[in-house]
Design a protein around this motif. Sequence first.
Motif, PDB file in Angstrom:
ATOM      1  N   TYR A  48       0.803  -1.189  -0.088  1.00  0.00           N
ATOM      2  CA  TYR A  48      -0.050  -0.202   0.187  1.00  0.00           C
ATOM      3  C   TYR A  48       0.911   1.176  -0.031  1.00  0.00           C
ATOM      4  N   ALA A  49       2.051   1.225   0.455  1.00  0.00           N
ATOM      5  CA  ALA A  49       3.035   2.213   0.498  1.00  0.00           C
ATOM      6  C   ALA A  49       3.518   2.359  -0.891  1.00  0.00           C
ATOM      7  N   LEU A  50       3.504   1.489  -1.350  1.00  0.00           N
ATOM      8  CA  LEU A  50       4.024   1.493  -2.933  1.00  0.00           C
ATOM      9  C   LEU A  50       2.997   2.291  -3.957  1.00  0.00           C
ATOM     10  N   VAL A  51       1.715   1.973  -3.577  1.00  0.00           N
ATOM     11  CA  VAL A  51       0.680   2.549  -4.239  1.00  0.00           C
ATOM     12  C   VAL A  51       0.699   4.006  -4.047  1.00  0.00           C
ATOM     13  N   LEU A  52       0.716   4.349  -2.760  1.00  0.00           N
ATOM     14  CA  LEU A  52       0.948   5.816  -2.197  1.00  0.00           C
ATOM     15  C   LEU A  52       2.102   6.390  -2.756  1.00  0.00           C
ATOM     16  N   GLY A  53       3.160   5.823  -2.926  1.00  0.00           N
ATOM     17  CA  GLY A  53       4.184   6.346  -3.648  1.00  0.00           C
ATOM     18  C   GLY A  53       4.118   6.540  -5.065  1.00  0.00           C
ATOM     19  N   ARG A  54       3.397   5.882  -5.661  1.00  0.00           N
ATOM     20  CA  ARG A  54       2.857   5.995  -7.101  1.00  0.00           C
ATOM     21  C   ARG A  54       1.985   7.206  -7.574  1.00  0.00           C
ATOM     22  N   LEU A  55       1.206   7.708  -6.288  1.00  0.00           N
ATOM     23  CA  LEU A  55       0.314   8.808  -6.291  1.00  0.00           C
ATOM     24  C   LEU A  55       0.919   9.939  -6.180  1.00  0.00           C
ATOM     25  N   ALA A  56       2.131   9.925  -5.859  1.00  0.00           N
ATOM     26  CA  ALA A  56       3.041  11.343  -5.834  1.00  0.00           C
ATOM     27  C   ALA A  56       2.038  12.375  -4.998  1.00  0.00           C
ATOM     28  N   GLY A  57       1.602  12.163  -3.866  1.00  0.00           N
ATOM     29  CA  GLY A  57       1.206  13.035  -2.926  1.00  0.00           C
ATOM     30  C   GLY A  57      -0.574  13.241  -3.117  1.00  0.00           C
ATOM     31  N   ALA A  58      -1.206  12.654  -4.307  1.00  0.00           N
ATOM     32  CA  ALA A  58      -2.624  12.652  -4.070  1.00  0.00           C
ATOM     33  C   ALA A  58      -3.190  12.323  -2.998  1.00  0.00           C
ATOM     34  N   THR A  59      -4.085  13.091  -2.705  1.00  0.00           N
ATOM     35  CA  THR A  59      -4.990  12.492  -1.510  1.00  0.00           C
ATOM     36  C   THR A  59      -6.415  11.963  -1.568  1.00  0.00           C
ATOM     37  N   SER A  60      -6.613  11.822  -2.914  1.00  0.00           N
ATOM     38  CA  SER A  60      -7.989  10.945  -3.335  1.00  0.00           C
ATOM     39  C   SER A  60      -7.705  10.238  -4.601  1.00  0.00           C
ATOM     40  N   VAL A  61      -8.355   9.009  -4.712  1.00  0.00           N
ATOM     41  CA  VAL A  61      -8.216   8.249  -5.639  1.00  0.00           C
ATOM     42  C   VAL A  61      -9.352   7.682  -6.078  1.00  0.00           C
ATOM     43  N   ALA A  62      -9.874   7.158  -7.359  1.00  0.00           N
ATOM     44  CA  ALA A  62     -10.938   6.730  -7.861  1.00  0.00           C
ATOM     45  C   ALA A  62     -10.555   5.310  -8.243  1.00  0.00           C
ATOM     46  N   VAL A  63     -11.408   4.269  -7.604  1.00  0.00           N
ATOM     47  CA  VAL A  63     -11.156   3.022  -7.407  1.00  0.00           C
ATOM     48  C   VAL A  63     -11.950   2.036  -8.553  1.00  0.00           C
ATOM     49  N   ALA A  64     -11.664   0.940  -8.958  1.00  0.00           N
ATOM     50  CA  ALA A  64     -12.756   0.192  -9.712  1.00  0.00           C
ATOM     51  C   ALA A  64     -13.494  -0.540  -8.819  1.00  0.00           C
ATOM     52  N   ASP A  65     -14.614  -0.905  -9.220  1.00  0.00           N
ATOM     53  CA  ASP A  65     -15.699  -1.305  -8.289  1.00  0.00           C
ATOM     54  C   ASP A  65     -15.444  -2.790  -7.909  1.00  0.00           C
TER      55      ASP A  65
END
Length: 371
Positions: A98-115
């Motif tokens: 999950y830290a790796l995912v956050l790292g890819r998000l480059a500081g974004a605080t919101s995401v859209a996820v597949a259902d």
Amino acid sequence: MSEFPASVYANRLTRAQELSTAAGTPLVITPGPDLAYLTGVVSESFERLTALVITGTGFGLVVPKLELAILKDSAVPGLGEAGLELEITSWVDGEDPYALVLGRLAGATSVAVADAVPALHLVPLLDRGLSVELATAVLRRLRMVKDAAEIAELRAAGAAIDRVHARVPEILRVGRTEREVADDIAAAIVEEGHTVPEFIIVGSGPHGADPHHEVSDRVIEQGDVVVVDIGGPLPSGYNSDSTRTYAMGEPSAEIAERYAVLERAQRASVDAVRPGVTAEAIDAAGRDVLVAAGLGEYFLHRTGHGIGLSVHEEPYIVAGNAVPVESGMAFSIEPGIYFSGAWGARIEDIVIVTDDGCEPVNTRPHGLTVL
């Protein structure tokens, strides 16, 4: 390898990036139909996280090291040659994916996820302070309008299930049980090019009045009306779905008359399909025929559903859906009539919206087939 060239997936990924950037929200996609659509990666969601991350600046895939083999049969190895860079980050047990995912998000605080993201993986993202919404608005738009490669597969799927329905008269006989008939149909589905039978409904006599009846040990009798609704995926993952109704002997005048109205209703909805017409108007076109004949109360469900990598996906052809259909959309037209405790009937074709109407991919006769 993947059924389509890597360039097809590169185009889909680029389009997903454009739409998500316009929406201002990065995407996180875990295994399921959306990941298969975007990358050709076909996998289940296990306790170890696999996630595609799409931001305005790039594409990344976080994947357990022990599951890297799933990528070799996807479009991922060819994306670089297709002009799209996808950075793969593998991880091993004991590391924090999950830290790796956050790292890819480059500081974004919101995401859209597949259902299809399971709670097992969604909750850890929430625990790390991310605001989460569904990516439906982006992914729906992508998957509703089929590209040329998808349309070719849907045509092939339609032809394959038509070949199965052509064999049903050999299989469906008085004295056999629904289950015996279904077993033979299942074999035919695979023989005609599907990987598996995704669903089989053999609804005989009163069971035909249950739209989602599957099979039972009921013995098929002379005089029964039998609903046969079948489908499954081709090796590409694209699905077929078609329903025809059969009569075991000549039907009564009442059954024949009511079935003829159903035929007109199905034809009316098919004829209504063209770009710009709303989904609810297509539903109404056939429903109005049934209502005018006094059969409206016996039509218990929506007129249709989209189809592709999922058997049921958007657009849904139903009252209240004001989405206008577009060239390239694919969906079922399947009105039915159901008389509790007596009999039921349904006619279903998959249609693809064209520039000036629609193309049915199922061409078997629509009439009540008398066996």
